[in-house]
Design a protein around this motif. Sequence first.
Motif, PDB file in Angstrom:
ATOM      1  N   HIS A 299       0.841  -1.191   0.000  1.00  0.00           N
ATOM      2  CA  HIS A 299       0.000   0.000   0.000  1.00  0.00           C
ATOM      3  C   HIS A 299       0.882   1.248   0.000  1.00  0.00           C
ATOM      4  O   HIS A 299       0.409   2.342  -0.274  1.00  0.00           O
ATOM      5  CB  HIS A 299      -0.901   0.013   1.238  1.00  0.00           C
ATOM      6  CG  HIS A 299      -0.156   0.138   2.521  1.00  0.00           C
ATOM      7  ND1 HIS A 299       0.397  -0.936   3.172  1.00  0.00           N
ATOM      8  CD2 HIS A 299       0.155   1.224   3.267  1.00  0.00           C
ATOM      9  CE1 HIS A 299       1.005  -0.515   4.266  1.00  0.00           C
ATOM     10  NE2 HIS A 299       0.885   0.787   4.343  1.00  0.00           N
ATOM     11  N   ASN A 300       2.166   1.040   0.295  1.00  0.00           N
ATOM     12  CA  ASN A 300       3.108   2.149   0.404  1.00  0.00           C
ATOM     13  C   ASN A 300       4.432   1.731  -0.237  1.00  0.00           C
ATOM     14  O   ASN A 300       5.485   1.748   0.393  1.00  0.00           O
ATOM     15  CB  ASN A 300       3.303   2.473   1.901  1.00  0.00           C
ATOM     16  CG  ASN A 300       4.208   3.652   2.146  1.00  0.00           C
ATOM     17  OD1 ASN A 300       4.231   4.599   1.379  1.00  0.00           O
ATOM     18  ND2 ASN A 300       4.974   3.586   3.226  1.00  0.00           N
ATOM     19  N   PRO A 301       4.422   1.310  -1.508  1.00  0.00           N
ATOM     20  CA  PRO A 301       5.578   0.622  -2.079  1.00  0.00           C
ATOM     21  C   PRO A 301       6.800   1.493  -2.342  1.00  0.00           C
ATOM     22  O   PRO A 301       7.922   0.981  -2.352  1.00  0.00           O
ATOM     23  CB  PRO A 301       5.038   0.054  -3.392  1.00  0.00           C
ATOM     24  CG  PRO A 301       3.938   0.994  -3.777  1.00  0.00           C
ATOM     25  CD  PRO A 301       3.318   1.428  -2.484  1.00  0.00           C
ATOM     26  N   ALA A 358      -2.181  -4.848  -1.361  1.00  0.00           N
ATOM     27  CA  ALA A 358      -1.915  -4.337  -2.714  1.00  0.00           C
ATOM     28  C   ALA A 358      -0.693  -4.979  -3.362  1.00  0.00           C
ATOM     29  O   ALA A 358      -0.150  -4.437  -4.322  1.00  0.00           O
ATOM     30  CB  ALA A 358      -1.764  -2.811  -2.712  1.00  0.00           C
ATOM     31  N   PHE A 359      -0.278  -6.152  -2.889  1.00  0.00           N
ATOM     32  CA  PHE A 359       0.881  -6.822  -3.482  1.00  0.00           C
ATOM     33  C   PHE A 359       0.636  -7.146  -4.954  1.00  0.00           C
ATOM     34  O   PHE A 359       1.423  -6.770  -5.828  1.00  0.00           O
ATOM     35  CB  PHE A 359       1.222  -8.088  -2.690  1.00  0.00           C
ATOM     36  CG  PHE A 359       2.252  -8.962  -3.343  1.00  0.00           C
ATOM     37  CD1 PHE A 359       3.527  -8.469  -3.604  1.00  0.00           C
ATOM     38  CD2 PHE A 359       1.963 -10.266  -3.704  1.00  0.00           C
ATOM     39  CE1 PHE A 359       4.488  -9.271  -4.220  1.00  0.00           C
ATOM     40  CE2 PHE A 359       2.908 -11.064  -4.316  1.00  0.00           C
ATOM     41  CZ  PHE A 359       4.175 -10.569  -4.575  1.00  0.00           C
ATOM     42  N   LEU A 360      -0.451  -7.840  -5.256  1.00  0.00           N
ATOM     43  CA  LEU A 360      -0.721  -8.201  -6.646  1.00  0.00           C
ATOM     44  C   LEU A 360      -1.075  -6.981  -7.481  1.00  0.00           C
ATOM     45  O   LEU A 360      -0.731  -6.911  -8.666  1.00  0.00           O
ATOM     46  CB  LEU A 360      -1.843  -9.237  -6.715  1.00  0.00           C
ATOM     47  CG  LEU A 360      -1.512 -10.616  -6.142  1.00  0.00           C
ATOM     48  CD1 LEU A 360      -2.702 -11.552  -6.279  1.00  0.00           C
ATOM     49  CD2 LEU A 360      -0.284 -11.222  -6.821  1.00  0.00           C
ATOM     50  N   PRO A 506     -11.940  -2.242  -3.209  1.00  0.00           N
ATOM     51  CA  PRO A 506     -12.173  -3.199  -4.302  1.00  0.00           C
ATOM     52  C   PRO A 506     -11.103  -4.276  -4.450  1.00  0.00           C
ATOM     53  O   PRO A 506     -11.369  -5.305  -5.070  1.00  0.00           O
ATOM     54  CB  PRO A 506     -12.229  -2.304  -5.545  1.00  0.00           C
ATOM     55  CG  PRO A 506     -11.548  -1.037  -5.145  1.00  0.00           C
ATOM     56  CD  PRO A 506     -11.831  -0.866  -3.689  1.00  0.00           C
ATOM     57  N   PHE A 507      -9.913  -4.038  -3.873  1.00  0.00           N
ATOM     58  CA  PHE A 507      -8.875  -5.055  -3.971  1.00  0.00           C
ATOM     59  C   PHE A 507      -8.673  -5.805  -2.656  1.00  0.00           C
ATOM     60  O   PHE A 507      -7.732  -6.551  -2.507  1.00  0.00           O
ATOM     61  CB  PHE A 507      -7.561  -4.424  -4.439  1.00  0.00           C
ATOM     62  CG  PHE A 507      -7.661  -3.892  -5.846  1.00  0.00           C
ATOM     63  CD1 PHE A 507      -7.589  -4.742  -6.932  1.00  0.00           C
ATOM     64  CD2 PHE A 507      -7.868  -2.543  -6.072  1.00  0.00           C
ATOM     65  CE1 PHE A 507      -7.711  -4.259  -8.224  1.00  0.00           C
ATOM     66  CE2 PHE A 507      -7.991  -2.049  -7.366  1.00  0.00           C
ATOM     67  CZ  PHE A 507      -7.907  -2.913  -8.436  1.00  0.00           C
ATOM     68  N   VAL A 547      -4.840  -1.128   1.580  1.00  0.00           N
ATOM     69  CA  VAL A 547      -4.412  -1.195   0.183  1.00  0.00           C
ATOM     70  C   VAL A 547      -3.762   0.100  -0.291  1.00  0.00           C
ATOM     71  O   VAL A 547      -2.991   0.090  -1.235  1.00  0.00           O
ATOM     72  CB  VAL A 547      -5.603  -1.579  -0.723  1.00  0.00           C
ATOM     73  CG1 VAL A 547      -5.184  -1.704  -2.173  1.00  0.00           C
ATOM     74  CG2 VAL A 547      -6.194  -2.906  -0.252  1.00  0.00           C
ATOM     75  N   GLY A 548      -4.025   1.201   0.390  1.00  0.00           N
ATOM     76  CA  GLY A 548      -3.295   2.408   0.044  1.00  0.00           C
ATOM     77  C   GLY A 548      -4.158   3.623  -0.199  1.00  0.00           C
ATOM     78  O   GLY A 548      -5.379   3.543  -0.357  1.00  0.00           O
ATOM     79  N   TRP A 549      -3.485   4.761  -0.222  1.00  0.00           N
ATOM     80  CA  TRP A 549      -4.120   6.059  -0.429  1.00  0.00           C
ATOM     81  C   TRP A 549      -4.865   6.082  -1.759  1.00  0.00           C
ATOM     82  O   TRP A 549      -4.325   5.707  -2.803  1.00  0.00           O
ATOM     83  CB  TRP A 549      -3.049   7.145  -0.418  1.00  0.00           C
ATOM     84  CG  TRP A 549      -3.566   8.534  -0.582  1.00  0.00           C
ATOM     85  CD1 TRP A 549      -3.634   9.251  -1.734  1.00  0.00           C
ATOM     86  CD2 TRP A 549      -4.081   9.380   0.451  1.00  0.00           C
ATOM     87  NE1 TRP A 549      -4.161  10.499  -1.494  1.00  0.00           N
ATOM     88  CE2 TRP A 549      -4.440  10.607  -0.147  1.00  0.00           C
ATOM     89  CE3 TRP A 549      -4.267   9.229   1.817  1.00  0.00           C
ATOM     90  CZ2 TRP A 549      -4.973  11.669   0.560  1.00  0.00           C
ATOM     91  CZ3 TRP A 549      -4.803  10.283   2.533  1.00  0.00           C
ATOM     92  CH2 TRP A 549      -5.140  11.487   1.912  1.00  0.00           C
TER      93      TRP A 549
END
Length: 628
Positions: A299-301, A358-360, A506-507, A547-549
């Motif tokens: 989510h913060n890659p 959010a890896f994939l 959604p993810f 999953v992230g911003w």
Amino acid sequence: MTSLKEICRGLPLNPLPENKGRRKGIPHAPVRTPNLTAQEKKLALRNALRYFPPEIQKKLALEFAEELRLYGHIYMYRFCPDIEMRAYPIGEYPCKTKSAAAIMLMIMNNLDPSVAQFPQELITYGGNGQVFSNWAQFWLVMHYLSEMTEEQTLVMYSGHPLGLFPSHQRAPRLIITNGMVIPNYSSRDEYEKMFALGVTMYGQMTAGSYCYIGPQGIVHGTVVDEAALLKRHKQGWLMEISNNLDHCIARLREARKNKIALSLGYHGNVVDLWERLVYELETTGELLVDLGSDQTSCHNPFNGGYYPVQLGFEEGKLLLSSNPGKFRTLVQESLKRHVAAINKLADKGMFFWDYGNAFLLEAQRAGADVAKKGANKTEFRYPSYVQHIMGDIFSLGFGPFRWVCTSGDPQDLATTDSIAMSVLEDSIRQGVSTSVKQQYHDNIRWIREAGRHSLVVGSQARILYSDQKGRVSIAVAINRAISEGKIKAPVVLSRDHHDVSGTDSPFRETSNIYDGSAFCADMAVQNFVGDAFRGATWVALHNGGGVGWGEVINGGFGLVLDGSKEAEERAKMMLSWDVSNGVARRCWSGNAFAYETICQAMKENGKLRVTLPHKVVDENILEQAVKH
């Protein structure tokens, strides 16, 4: 050493506390790279200085500018309090209301170094999950809470305490919003600038809503640095740690051969570990992993959640701050290697699923081979664990319910454990469906085992996956135990935002919603509003989390049980809505478990009436209709 009484007096300005800067010996957040213009840097300083009177602004401006230059954000290290940061027993907080004291306890637990990932940067978990944006906000919030009455509500704008506003006794004592940015401007790059300006904040899920309960709430499988690994080992969440891949493989083989349980933390880059498992497969023919997942903080890659395998950790940190563009490129190359190794193992029989950080999603954006033919936007080569497991469990109404014993007494926690087991056992005897009974049996086993495994880190808290009936029944039983003196002090009820109704993502949380509404956020927003007027002590609504911003809208609540009849009524009303909202939405999207669950809820409560979907029984009519 600062006392709780001093913490509640407001910002210490006369005299100013000594500026000790970043403390040595504790983990610190990665350097942020907001790429501010000269004018934006001035704006960031002007915004930070708003908290302070003119006579000290010149002195503070210089050090704040230095923080912005060195770390990409103004944390106001001078004002990091010299106090043992932890959840103190509720009676020790100098407040006018129990609700305010409970909130203070939860805030300090989120910043407890045994709990928080980067405590001096006010980050609880996930690499960027902020409790506040700076330390001035902490002091002001604690002061406001100490003064607050039952006829006031504290309003929080992304870490900033807007103030105490007149309300009424049944209103929430605290309303939190984090990261509520206009959708077209809710991008990562815009976020970095807005966070540096001090005008918004990423609260993750339970960091910015003051409801985190340590690793018991979510067992972190991926940490960034050695300090975090050692912390979890010391706390008992890891049995062994090693930085040697040969040793890890040997221990893995030994555990498999002897069929023993082993939690082993590897200090190194996880890509090296996946690739080593591929090497073992290709050279010995032995598949050492049957089940695989990945909780990497993607989510913060590009800001410290993921470090590329091509560089050592310290090298990666330097590149992140000096050349973020190059760092991003290496991360994406690393993700492709990461997935390639997983694919090779999966092709030989390993079952892999995405945890949902959010890896994939980020691997796909990097160009990795994760596509699924004929899939919709939320599906990949591998399922998320929500699509595979948790989606149906959510649809039954089960999710991560939790409570905190504010006395700080382990005996109170043991009493609540016993109450929860009794309630669930009674529910089984009264009769529940087969699917619900299985979940209840799992819950009873979890509670029975939890007390024997030293799961508590920080506050005296427990997490328990429960449904609407279980949550309400447990809450009522705990509240009555407080009234009868069996529990010494109030109990805070809460949950992870990762729940039945709390999150539109959604993810992850809504990845098994297939009617086209997975990208809609009505459920989480309605949950926030509905909890507020049904009795929650505080509510929170966040952009981002998990999953992230820009990828998620999520919310949560805190509800203080104090043994009163009013608290019981609040719990019944609010907890019922907090679950049934999401079950109804999942029912409308077509989930059969949710349909069954919400129909049962309507039978039990005549005031509940939900719009039920009709199935299209003949798919041919759709084919024929679109041809015209």
